[in-house]
Scaffold this motif. Sequence first.
Motif, PDB file in Angstrom:
ATOM      1  N   GLY A   1       0.796  -1.226   0.000  1.00 27.69           N
ATOM      2  CA  GLY A   1       0.000   0.000   0.000  1.00 27.69           C
ATOM      3  C   GLY A   1       0.821   1.264   0.000  1.00 27.69           C
ATOM      4  N   GLY A   2       1.219   1.736  -1.167  1.00 28.90           N
ATOM      5  CA  GLY A   2       1.963   2.990  -1.264  1.00 28.90           C
ATOM      6  C   GLY A   2       3.276   2.942  -0.520  1.00 28.90           C
ATOM      7  N   VAL A   3       4.115   1.975  -0.842  1.00 27.66           N
ATOM      8  CA  VAL A   3       5.363   1.732  -0.121  1.00 27.66           C
ATOM      9  C   VAL A   3       6.452   2.706  -0.580  1.00 27.66           C
ATOM     10  CG1 VAL A   3       7.169   0.032   0.319  1.00 27.66           C
ATOM     11  CG2 VAL A   3       4.786  -0.683   0.185  1.00 27.66           C
ATOM     12  N   THR A   4       7.208   3.235   0.382  1.00 27.53           N
ATOM     13  CA  THR A   4       8.360   4.091   0.099  1.00 27.53           C
ATOM     14  C   THR A   4       9.550   3.573   0.894  1.00 27.53           C
ATOM     15  OG1 THR A   4       6.947   6.026  -0.224  1.00 27.53           O
ATOM     16  CG2 THR A   4       9.277   6.443   0.183  1.00 27.53           C
ATOM     17  N   LEU A   5      10.701   3.494   0.224  1.00 33.19           N
ATOM     18  CA  LEU A   5      11.957   3.106   0.854  1.00 33.19           C
ATOM     19  C   LEU A   5      12.929   4.257   0.682  1.00 33.19           C
ATOM     20  CD1 LEU A   5      13.862   0.911   2.108  1.00 33.19           C
ATOM     21  CD2 LEU A   5      14.465   0.320  -0.255  1.00 33.19           C
ATOM     22  N   VAL A   6      13.472   4.753   1.801  1.00 33.13           N
ATOM     23  CA  VAL A   6      14.435   5.856   1.757  1.00 33.13           C
ATOM     24  C   VAL A   6      15.704   5.387   2.460  1.00 33.13           C
ATOM     25  CG1 VAL A   6      14.923   8.227   2.464  1.00 33.13           C
ATOM     26  CG2 VAL A   6      12.602   7.581   1.793  1.00 33.13           C
ATOM     27  N   ASN A   7      16.834   5.582   1.790  1.00 32.93           N
ATOM     28  CA  ASN A   7      18.125   5.244   2.383  1.00 32.93           C
ATOM     29  C   ASN A   7      19.116   6.307   1.935  1.00 32.93           C
ATOM     30  OD1 ASN A   7      19.945   3.803   3.926  1.00 32.93           O
ATOM     31  ND2 ASN A   7      20.486   2.406   2.284  1.00 32.93           N
ATOM     32  N   GLY A   8      19.562   7.128   2.869  1.00 32.82           N
ATOM     33  CA  GLY A   8      20.435   8.237   2.496  1.00 32.82           C
ATOM     34  C   GLY A   8      19.668   9.232   1.644  1.00 32.82           C
ATOM     35  N   SER A   9      20.231   9.589   0.493  1.00 30.29           N
ATOM     36  CA  SER A   9      19.588  10.575  -0.379  1.00 30.29           C
ATOM     37  C   SER A   9      18.733   9.946  -1.467  1.00 30.29           C
ATOM     38  CB  SER A   9      20.654  11.472  -1.023  1.00 30.29           C
ATOM     39  OG  SER A   9      21.513  10.687  -1.835  1.00 30.29           O
ATOM     40  N   GLU A  10      18.654   8.620  -1.516  1.00 31.46           N
ATOM     41  CA  GLU A  10      17.848   7.944  -2.529  1.00 31.46           C
ATOM     42  C   GLU A  10      16.503   7.520  -1.958  1.00 31.46           C
ATOM     43  OE1 GLU A  10      21.936   7.480  -4.106  1.00 31.46           O
ATOM     44  OE2 GLU A  10      21.189   6.439  -2.370  1.00 31.46           O
ATOM     45  N   ALA A  11      15.510   7.481  -2.845  1.00 28.90           N
ATOM     46  CA  ALA A  11      14.177   7.041  -2.439  1.00 28.90           C
ATOM     47  C   ALA A  11      13.561   6.205  -3.558  1.00 28.90           C
ATOM     48  CB  ALA A  11      13.284   8.239  -2.137  1.00 28.90           C
ATOM     49  N   ALA A  12      12.799   5.186  -3.167  1.00 28.34           N
ATOM     50  CA  ALA A  12      12.098   4.341  -4.121  1.00 28.34           C
ATOM     51  C   ALA A  12      10.657   4.194  -3.663  1.00 28.34           C
ATOM     52  CB  ALA A  12      12.768   2.978  -4.226  1.00 28.34           C
ATOM     53  N   GLU A  13       9.742   4.200  -4.631  1.00 29.93           N
ATOM     54  CA  GLU A  13       8.317   4.017  -4.353  1.00 29.93           C
ATOM     55  C   GLU A  13       7.809   2.840  -5.162  1.00 29.93           C
ATOM     56  OE1 GLU A  13       6.353   7.598  -5.506  1.00 29.93           O
ATOM     57  OE2 GLU A  13       7.564   8.854  -4.191  1.00 29.93           O
TER      58      GLU A  13
ATOM     59  N   THR B   1      14.316   7.539  -7.292  1.00 29.76           N
ATOM     60  CA  THR B   1      14.877   8.860  -7.535  1.00 29.76           C
ATOM     61  C   THR B   1      16.219   8.958  -6.818  1.00 29.76           C
ATOM     62  OG1 THR B   1      13.649   9.791  -5.673  1.00 29.76           O
ATOM     63  CG2 THR B   1      12.669  10.035  -7.853  1.00 29.76           C
ATOM     64  N   GLN B   2      17.186   9.508  -7.552  1.00 27.39           N
ATOM     65  CA  GLN B   2      18.523   9.734  -7.027  1.00 27.39           C
ATOM     66  C   GLN B   2      18.899  11.148  -7.433  1.00 27.39           C
ATOM     67  OE1 GLN B   2      20.313   6.291  -9.035  1.00 27.39           O
ATOM     68  NE2 GLN B   2      20.663   5.413  -7.023  1.00 27.39           N
ATOM     69  N   GLY B   3      18.704  12.085  -6.513  1.00 26.10           N
ATOM     70  CA  GLY B   3      18.910  13.489  -6.868  1.00 26.10           C
ATOM     71  C   GLY B   3      17.883  13.901  -7.910  1.00 26.10           C
ATOM     72  N   ASP B   4      18.345  14.472  -9.042  1.00 29.51           N
ATOM     73  CA  ASP B   4      17.448  14.879 -10.118  1.00 29.51           C
ATOM     74  C   ASP B   4      17.196  13.760 -11.120  1.00 29.51           C
ATOM     75  OD1 ASP B   4      17.202  17.418  -9.078  1.00 29.51           O
ATOM     76  OD2 ASP B   4      18.864  18.229 -10.260  1.00 29.51           O
ATOM     77  N   ASN B   5      17.861  12.619 -10.973  1.00 30.59           N
ATOM     78  CA  ASN B   5      17.709  11.505 -11.901  1.00 30.59           C
ATOM     79  C   ASN B   5      16.611  10.570 -11.410  1.00 30.59           C
ATOM     80  OD1 ASN B   5      19.933  12.441 -13.426  1.00 30.59           O
ATOM     81  ND2 ASN B   5      21.318  11.447 -11.997  1.00 30.59           N
ATOM     82  N   ALA B   6      15.949   9.898 -12.362  1.00 30.42           N
ATOM     83  CA  ALA B   6      14.860   8.985 -12.011  1.00 30.42           C
ATOM     84  C   ALA B   6      14.948   7.730 -12.866  1.00 30.42           C
ATOM     85  CB  ALA B   6      13.514   9.664 -12.210  1.00 30.42           C
ATOM     86  N   MET B   7      14.513   6.612 -12.280  1.00 30.63           N
ATOM     87  CA  MET B   7      14.475   5.336 -12.982  1.00 30.63           C
ATOM     88  C   MET B   7      13.175   4.638 -12.583  1.00 30.63           C
ATOM     89  SD  MET B   7      17.166   2.137 -12.747  1.00 30.63           S
ATOM     90  CE  MET B   7      18.515   3.105 -13.354  1.00 30.63           C
TER      91      MET B   7
END
Length: 170
Positions: A96-108, A130-136
């Motif tokens: 349900g709307g999972v977010t993982l944050v580690n340091g400056s990176e985040a994944a949803e 997302t890693q800074g301004d970059n996204a994958m």
Amino acid sequence: MFLRSLPFATAFLLLAGPLFAQGASIGFGNSDHDSSLPVEITADQLDVNQTDGRAKFTGNVVVGQGEMRLTGEVVDVEYGDAGTGTTEIKRLHATGGVTLVNGSEAAEGQEAVYTIESGEVVMTGDVLLTQGDNAMAGEKLTVNLQTGTGVMEGRVRVVFQPQEQQGAAQ
């Protein structure tokens, strides 16, 4: 004009070409994650089943371990062998709307499974990193928190932001 852009296009295809294949290797967080650190969980509600060694946290769940944060609407926690009385967490399954944050990176994503001992997190369902301004983006992200590495799979899409040239604006 076309000949001027040809070296750039060739370099881009050589460097980024593998990213558009089935999987792409990425860095995630730092390699200093310590999976032996305490795991702290907060939620609106907790249901415990001591028979099968599981607990279910519901509503605004936040899981923290060191710098890493995992959030979701529901997190199922699997403890050590049922009946042994251990409170060691083996695995977390967030939905349900999972977010993982580690340091400056985040994944949803839609869900994530975190295996504590190995430090591996597998996120699935329209994953955005997302890693800074970059996204994958892709369908599945597997992250090893101990090594700080990851692999994105499933029709991977990448947006790179160009770095500003050094000394351009003075």
